[in-house]
Design an enzyme around this catalytic site. Structure first.
Site, PDB file in Angstrom:
ATOM      1  NE  ARG A  67     -11.296  -4.974   1.822  1.00  0.00           N
ATOM      2  CZ  ARG A  67     -10.207  -4.379   2.271  1.00  0.00           C
ATOM      3  NH1 ARG A  67      -9.583  -4.843   3.299  1.00  0.00           N
ATOM      4  NH2 ARG A  67      -9.735  -3.333   1.654  1.00  0.00           N
TER       5      ARG A  67
ATOM      6  NE  ARG B  31      -9.848  -9.706   1.881  1.00  0.00           N
ATOM      7  CZ  ARG B  31      -9.417  -8.869   2.810  1.00  0.00           C
ATOM      8  NH1 ARG B  31     -10.101  -8.710   3.920  1.00  0.00           N
ATOM      9  NH2 ARG B  31      -8.313  -8.169   2.626  1.00  0.00           N
TER      10      ARG B  31
ATOM     11  CB  VAL C 259      14.626  10.109 -10.838  1.00  0.00           C
ATOM     12  CG1 VAL C 259      13.407  11.010 -10.953  1.00  0.00           C
ATOM     13  CG2 VAL C 259      14.222   8.730 -10.325  1.00  0.00           C
TER      14      VAL C 259
ATOM     15  N   GLY D  15      14.782  11.378  -6.728  1.00  0.00           N
ATOM     16  CA  GLY D  15      15.580  10.187  -7.038  1.00  0.00           C
ATOM     17  C   GLY D  15      15.575   9.233  -5.847  1.00  0.00           C
TER      18      GLY D  15
ATOM     19  CG  ASP E 161     -11.157  -5.905   6.073  1.00  0.00           C
ATOM     20  OD1 ASP E 161     -10.280  -6.765   5.950  1.00  0.00           O
ATOM     21  OD2 ASP E 161     -10.921  -4.681   6.076  1.00  0.00           O
TER      22      ASP E 161
ATOM     23  CG  ASP F  86      -8.115  -5.185   9.270  1.00  0.00           C
ATOM     24  OD1 ASP F  86      -7.768  -6.143   8.571  1.00  0.00           O
ATOM     25  OD2 ASP F  86      -8.397  -4.056   8.816  1.00  0.00           O
TER      26      ASP F  86
ATOM     27  N   GLY G 151      21.325  12.045   2.763  1.00  0.00           N
ATOM     28  CA  GLY G 151      20.317  13.076   3.017  1.00  0.00           C
ATOM     29  C   GLY G 151      20.180  14.009   1.830  1.00  0.00           C
TER      30      GLY G 151
END
Ligand code: PAF
Length: 436
Positions: free
Chosen positions: A94, A84, A321, A181, A97, A99, A176
């Site tokens: 891969r 990997r 934005v 944006g 893996d 985990d 809030g």
């Protein structure tokens, strides 16, 4: 002391089963690791990432004397031994893996490792093998994302934990009524930081007595959905009494950056903004904080406050934005009547016209302002409050002479004669690419 750990197994390149078996055998040879049991392996479709072959997945149960970080290090070394390569695409293919899913009943939240694995509950190819090995996933803690925290001490402790885990932590302060944006601030924060916390607090200190504090939009349920979508790790939603308990009197004084423009129109506004942001900085002690450039003067005030008070925090100013018609996103856009909403893009048109004139070689400040004013004058619904050219960066008044690099800032009121005028702000850098 030996701990029971569970490791997710996967491969989708090469001889998948042989690589998984070889990885497990190598894991079993590591001093302090004993492989106790392995689930059946099953073929599963890849989740995310580029187009790639299906995976073979399963789970192994280990007994280990290694610490969780040491076990993680061993797994990563075995992944590399299997071929990997680091730096491939996220969720890319891969050969192996491994985990770390569970480590005893410990909860770990560091820059390198989150245990229980944060996406465990979303992945049938992990849940089914775990059940096969006798673990009932429903009984496992399911970390809420975002974690909603109202208590300042709890928020401080959460952030301290991340810092101890060597995380780069991003703070996105908001009031809030989140929109795209804010979503873009969160995305930029995610790219820079290991953990991202937003704050939602409609800060009374930054509203004048005749301003819209009481009717400021409060949309917590929708905000939480947006924060979850954007992968925020936590959100701080304090009550006013928790931020400003009885007897709270301290205020951050602001200076030159707060003079004129918003500072003139809203006398105590920036002192209120600086006070709440300083308090949030002191609580969270983030490595980075993210603010929108639409509020350019706010950014200048906060840069000064951060520098003056010596907060070791990187302030990241994020691009404005816009809606498709150019209107800058703002939580206050919801106040606009349909007619005013149609008229509002005049602000950006005016800024762009000045930008174009500057790009075409116009360097006289008055001429550039006149171009923008000309556009604004064509829209009777927009009552111009101010239009100013300021030095780029700290927004100091411009020195006389040709305008090379400056920021043009505008504020106009809509529904100006009604009971609830709507002030819209926008700004644009002249001498830089559009919206830089
Ligand atoms: O820009 C805002 O939303 C607010 O001024 C801030 C920075 C969250 C402080 O209340």
């Amino acid at each position: 002391m030996a701990v029971i750990a569970y490791i997710g197994l996967g491969a989708n390149l090469g001889e998948r089963e042989a690589q998984i078996r070889a990885g497990l055998a190598a894991l079993g040879r590591v001093p302090g690791v004993r492989v106790l049991d392995v689930s059946s392996l099953r073929e599963t479709a890849p989740v995310g990432g580029p187009p790639q072959p299906p995976y073979l997945n399963g789970v192994a149960r280990l007994e280990t004397a290694l610490s969780a970080p040491a076990l993680l290090g061993v797994c990563q070394q075995l992944e590399r031994d299997a071929g990997r390569v680091a730096g491939g695409p996220r969720n890319g293919p891969r050969p192996l893996d491994l985990d770390l899913l569970l480590y005893g009943d410990e909860r770990i939240d560091t820059a390198d490792l989150i245990v229980p694995h944060p996406r465990l509950h979303e992945r049938p190819f992990v849940l089914e093998p775990l059940r096969e090995l006798g673990v009932e996933p429903a009984a496992l803690p399911r970390p809420a994302r975002p974690l909603v925290v109202a208590d300042p001490e709890e928020f401080a402790a959460l952030n301290t934990g991340w810092l101890h885990g060597r995380c780069r932590t991003g703070l996105v302060p908001t009031m809030g009524a989140l929109h795209e944006g804010h979503a873009s601030l969160l995305r930029i924060a995610r790219q820079t930081c290991d953990r991202v916390a937003a704050t939602i607090f409609v800060n009374p200190l930054q509203f004048g007595p005749k301003e819209d504090f009481a009717r400021y939009p409060r949309t917590l349920e929708r905000d939480l959905a947006l924060l979850a979508r954007e992968g925020a790790d936590a959100v701080f939603v304090p009550e006013t009494s928790a931020m400003y308990p009885g007897g709270f009197v301290s205020r951050i004084a602001v200076g030159r950056e707060a003079e004129g423009m918003e500072g003139a129109a809203r006398p105590d506004h920036f002192s209120g903004v600086a006070t709440v942001v300083a308090k949030l900085f002191a609580l969270a002690r983030p490595t980075h904080a993210f603010f929108g450039r639409k509020d350019a003067q706010q950014v200048a005030v906060l840069r000064r406050m951060t520098r003056d008070l010596g907060f070791p925090i990187g302030l990241v100013e994020c691009p404005t934005v816009r809606e498709a018609d150019g209107l800058a996103l703002s939580s206050r856009n919801v106040y606009l009547s349909p007619e005013d909403r149609r008229a509002a893009p005049v602000l950006y048109r005016a800024l762009r016209a000045a930008h174009a004139a500057h790009a075409a070689g116009e360097r006289r400040a008055e001429a550039l302002l006149a171009v923008a004013r000309g556009h604004l004058a064509q829209e009777p619904r927009a009552r111009l409050e101010y239009l100013e050219l300021r030095r780029e960066g700290d927004l100091a008044p411009l020195a006389p002479g040709p305008v090379t690099f400056a920021r043009l800032l505008v504020v106009a009121r809509f529904a100006a004669d009604g009971p609830h005028p709507v002030r819209l702000l926008d700004n644009l850098s002249l001498g830089a690419p559009l919206d830089a």
